[in-house]
Design a protein around this motif. Structure first.
Motif, mmCIF file in Angstrom:
data_model
loop_
_atom_site.group_PDB
_atom_site.id
_atom_site.type_symbol
_atom_site.label_atom_id
_atom_site.label_comp_id
_atom_site.label_asym_id
_atom_site.label_seq_id
_atom_site.Cartn_x
_atom_site.Cartn_y
_atom_site.Cartn_z
ATOM 1 N N TYR A 1 0.846 -1.268 0.240
ATOM 2 C CA TYR A 1 -0.080 0.009 0.127
ATOM 3 C C TYR A 1 0.802 1.037 0.276
ATOM 4 C CZ TYR A 1 -2.007 3.927 2.409
ATOM 5 O OH TYR A 1 -2.191 5.227 2.898
ATOM 6 N N PHE A 2 1.748 1.100 0.561
ATOM 7 C CA PHE A 2 2.903 2.586 0.951
ATOM 8 C C PHE A 2 3.876 2.476 -0.598
ATOM 9 C CE2 PHE A 2 6.064 4.984 3.487
ATOM 10 C CZ PHE A 2 4.665 6.012 3.623
ATOM 11 N N ALA A 3 3.961 1.744 -1.309
ATOM 12 C CA ALA A 3 4.842 1.766 -2.182
ATOM 13 C C ALA A 3 3.663 2.688 -3.258
ATOM 14 C CB ALA A 3 5.000 0.346 -3.260
ATOM 15 N N VAL A 4 2.344 1.957 -3.407
ATOM 16 C CA VAL A 4 1.035 2.824 -4.820
ATOM 17 C C VAL A 4 1.218 4.002 -3.729
ATOM 18 C CG1 VAL A 4 -1.272 2.151 -5.529
ATOM 19 C CG2 VAL A 4 0.130 0.317 -4.938
ATOM 20 N N LEU A 5 1.224 4.203 -2.564
ATOM 21 C CA LEU A 5 1.007 5.871 -1.752
ATOM 22 C C LEU A 5 1.906 6.699 -2.922
ATOM 23 C CD1 LEU A 5 -0.938 7.869 -0.214
ATOM 24 C CD2 LEU A 5 0.758 7.203 1.657
ATOM 25 N N LEU A 6 3.400 5.840 -1.940
ATOM 26 C CA LEU A 6 4.109 7.083 -2.644
ATOM 27 C C LEU A 6 4.417 7.520 -3.896
ATOM 28 C CD1 LEU A 6 6.604 5.764 0.592
ATOM 29 C CD2 LEU A 6 5.337 7.898 0.272
ATOM 30 N N ILE A 7 3.857 6.421 -4.982
ATOM 31 C CA ILE A 7 4.203 6.610 -6.244
ATOM 32 C C ILE A 7 3.039 7.826 -6.562
ATOM 33 C CG2 ILE A 7 3.441 5.776 -8.443
ATOM 34 C CD1 ILE A 7 5.663 3.013 -7.316
ATOM 35 N N HIS A 8 1.882 7.461 -5.882
ATOM 36 C CA HIS A 8 1.198 8.597 -6.328
ATOM 37 C C HIS A 8 1.162 9.823 -5.817
ATOM 38 C CE1 HIS A 8 -2.356 11.123 -5.226
ATOM 39 N NE2 HIS A 8 -2.778 11.161 -6.387
ATOM 40 N N ARG A 9 2.268 9.615 -4.422
ATOM 41 C CA ARG A 9 2.667 11.264 -4.097
ATOM 42 C C ARG A 9 3.769 11.685 -5.069
ATOM 43 N NH1 ARG A 9 2.649 12.604 1.615
ATOM 44 N NH2 ARG A 9 0.327 12.138 1.367
ATOM 45 N N GLN A 10 4.360 11.153 -5.370
ATOM 46 C CA GLN A 10 5.945 11.255 -5.841
ATOM 47 C C GLN A 10 4.834 12.278 -7.097
ATOM 48 O OE1 GLN A 10 7.135 8.733 -9.109
ATOM 49 N NE2 GLN A 10 8.094 10.267 -10.196
ATOM 50 N N ARG A 11 4.379 11.267 -8.521
ATOM 51 C CA ARG A 11 3.512 11.696 -9.626
ATOM 52 C C ARG A 11 3.443 12.771 -9.248
ATOM 53 N NH1 ARG A 11 -0.462 7.620 -12.557
ATOM 54 N NH2 ARG A 11 -0.282 9.402 -13.823
ATOM 55 N N ARG A 12 2.556 13.497 -7.670
ATOM 56 C CA ARG A 12 1.824 14.835 -7.562
ATOM 57 C C ARG A 12 3.273 16.071 -7.768
ATOM 58 N NH1 ARG A 12 -2.124 14.833 -2.496
ATOM 59 N NH2 ARG A 12 -2.556 16.912 -3.554
ATOM 60 N N ASP A 13 4.658 15.945 -6.744
ATOM 61 C CA ASP A 13 4.942 15.812 -6.951
ATOM 62 C C ASP A 13 6.368 16.450 -7.825
ATOM 63 O OD1 ASP A 13 4.831 15.825 -3.840
ATOM 64 O OD2 ASP A 13 6.305 14.664 -3.355
ATOM 65 N N ASP A 14 6.010 15.647 -8.696
ATOM 66 C CA ASP A 14 6.519 16.248 -10.370
ATOM 67 C C ASP A 14 5.715 17.041 -11.013
ATOM 68 O OD1 ASP A 14 8.613 14.786 -9.793
ATOM 69 O OD2 ASP A 14 8.078 12.634 -10.689
ATOM 70 N N GLU A 15 4.657 16.943 -10.868
ATOM 71 C CA GLU A 15 3.793 17.578 -11.865
ATOM 72 C C GLU A 15 3.979 19.152 -10.906
ATOM 73 O OE1 GLU A 15 -0.526 16.700 -11.744
ATOM 74 O OE2 GLU A 15 -0.171 14.841 -12.665
ATOM 75 N N ALA A 16 4.150 19.502 -9.369
ATOM 76 C CA ALA A 16 4.377 20.680 -9.350
ATOM 77 C C ALA A 16 5.158 20.963 -9.070
ATOM 78 C CB ALA A 16 3.924 20.386 -7.273
ATOM 79 N N CYS A 17 6.658 20.110 -9.771
ATOM 80 C CA CYS A 17 7.893 20.557 -9.990
ATOM 81 C C CYS A 17 7.484 21.446 -10.795
ATOM 82 C CB CYS A 17 8.775 19.316 -9.762
ATOM 83 S SG CYS A 17 9.480 19.933 -7.728
ATOM 84 N N ALA A 18 6.950 20.532 -12.079
ATOM 85 C CA ALA A 18 7.144 20.987 -14.079
ATOM 86 C C ALA A 18 6.327 22.486 -13.664
ATOM 87 C CB ALA A 18 6.340 20.012 -14.010
ATOM 88 N N LEU A 19 5.258 22.820 -12.841
ATOM 89 C CA LEU A 19 5.067 23.934 -12.996
ATOM 90 C C LEU A 19 5.864 25.129 -12.743
ATOM 91 C CD1 LEU A 19 1.014 23.230 -11.621
ATOM 92 C CD2 LEU A 19 1.366 23.919 -13.654
ATOM 93 N N LYS A 20 6.620 24.728 -11.682
ATOM 94 C CA LYS A 20 7.838 25.866 -11.314
ATOM 95 C C LYS A 20 8.479 26.074 -12.560
ATOM 96 C CE LYS A 20 7.352 24.052 -6.266
ATOM 97 N NZ LYS A 20 7.954 23.861 -4.800
#
Length: 408
Positions: free
Chosen positions: A389-408
């Motif tokens: 579960y934690f791996a799935v959660l962190l992969i999703h959060r990683q994608r959100r982080d990458d999207e936030a970094c891309a906007l920067k």
């Protein structure tokens, strides 16, 4: 002006309202499934069940009534109020959060670690005075306590959703779609509060996180009662309690680091965070200790040392990487790490742990998660649910982080 400050959300996560609905039903269901699928009361981990038996159970009104326990609900409510009173009464520094879109900042009272120590002190006193059998009630009332935490999550999510329509509220950029189900789930208001009591950050660190450790202690007491005393508790149980207790203590001691996380700076507070903080964390993350309470595992010295080393590696990566990030976000750079300045003017680390990996803290978290499951042995895959579960959660959060970094 209000539209500019709180623009309408046009992008859905979790597949939009249908996904929010399924998760809102699925998360509480999974909490119960993990209990009934790995429980002494049902016959094992997993128990010998059939589709016919499951269907018969969930269509029986008495089974549903059995999920509610009034005494357990009152115990849970008393625990939540203890945390509130401790927040109000115990001394603590005032720390400013990040700058909001309004230009202002929220000031937070820092005393989660003190609350943790107080709770541990009271618990230890009870056990030393009355014996481990005095603290097995959490094991015995597990289902009722879990139900109470889910009800509390629904009540809080509904309250903050209704309160978010009062004038002057700062809404989360991702929770203002106009769809009731989605906004209730994801969180419409960014920082719901009652006076100086910030609901989101309080729930993130206190009721669920501290209860996680108290539940583990109850599981240890259950095993001790069955095996003739604390001296006969297995090495595997002590490892789980030590690893997870240290993790919680570390998070509470470093409370100011919470205020720079995505949960606080970007996400609203809705059912997603409420049920995660209050129900999922304490009643799912304690699965390993609950399993060991009725299925003791003796590791021996070599396996014990090996598991300790795995956890130590994960903790070192997790803490050192987070330390670099938090120092940098607070204007410090003791290691003289390299960084780049984005088009938006913000800065991103490009050396140290963050130069080696996109999310080194997530890697440390996953290694620790594995170490928490290894003491349960390899007789059942269910006790490794947390890692998956934690791996799935962190992969999703990683994608959100990458999207936030891309906007920067």
């Amino acid at each position: 002006m209000t539209t500019q400050l709180n623009p309408r959300t046009t992008h859905y996560e979790f597949l939009g309202p249908p996904g929010a609905t399924l998760i809102s039903i699925g998360v509480p269901s999974m909490i119960y499934m993990l209990y009934f699928g790995c429980s002494e009361a049902t016959g094992g981990c997993p128990p010998p069940i059939s589709t016919e038996n499951v269907f018969h159970a969930v269509t029986d009104p008495e089974w549903w009534k059995g999920l509610w326990d009034t005494q357990a609900a009152l115990i849970y409510l008393a625990w939540y109020m203890f945390c509130v009173v401790a927040w109000a009464v115990l001394p603590g520094d005032q720390v400013a959060g990040t700058t909001l879109r309004t230009g202002g900042k929220i000031w937070y009272k820092i005393n989660a670690f003190s609350t943790f120590l107080l709770a541990l002190g009271i618990t230890s006193g009870i056990i030393l005075r009355y014996g481990p059998e005095s603290f097995t009630f959490i094991y015995e009332k597990w289902v009722g306590l879990a139900t109470a935490s889910i009800v509390m999550s629904v009540v809080q999510a509904t309250y903050v959703y209704i309160a978010s329509f009062k004038p002057g509220k700062l809404l989360a950029l991702g929770g203002n779609t106009g769809n009731f189900i989605y906004d209730w789930y994801i969180g419409r208001e960014l920082n719901p509060a009652i006076g100086s009591f910030d609901i989101k950050t309080f729930n993130e660190l206190r009721p669920g996180l501290i209860l996680w450790v108290l539940i583990n202690i109850s599981m240890l007491c259950e095993q001790a009662t069955r095996r003739g005393g604390l001296a006969n508790v297995t090495d595997s149980m002590w490892l789980v309690l030590a690893f997870q207790g240290w993790y919680v203590a570390d998070g509470l001691y470093n409370e100011p680091a919470l205020f720079t996380t995505m949960d606080v700076t970007s996400d609203g507070f809705g059912f997603m965070l409420a049920v995660g903080d209050l129900a999922w964390v304490p009643f799912v993350y304690t699965l390993q200790a609950r399993y060991l309470a009725f299925h003791p595992v003796e590791l021996g010295p070599i396996a014990t040392i090996a598991v300790i080393l795995v956890n130590a590696l994960g903790y070192y990566i997790f803490r050192d990487a987070n330390g670099e990030k938090n120092d940098f976000r607070n204007g410090k750079n003791p290691k003289n790490l390299k960084f780049m300045t984005t088009k938006k003017g913000s800065k991103l680390l490009t050396s140290g742990w963050w130069g080696r990996s996109r999310h080194p803290n997530y890697m440390g978290d996953l290694i620790m998660a594995l170490a928490w499951s290894l003491p349960t042995g390899f007789n059942t895959p269910i006790t490794y649910f947390y890692v998956i579960y934690f791996a799935v959660l962190l992969i999703h959060r990683q994608r959100r982080d990458d999207e936030a970094c891309a906007l920067k």
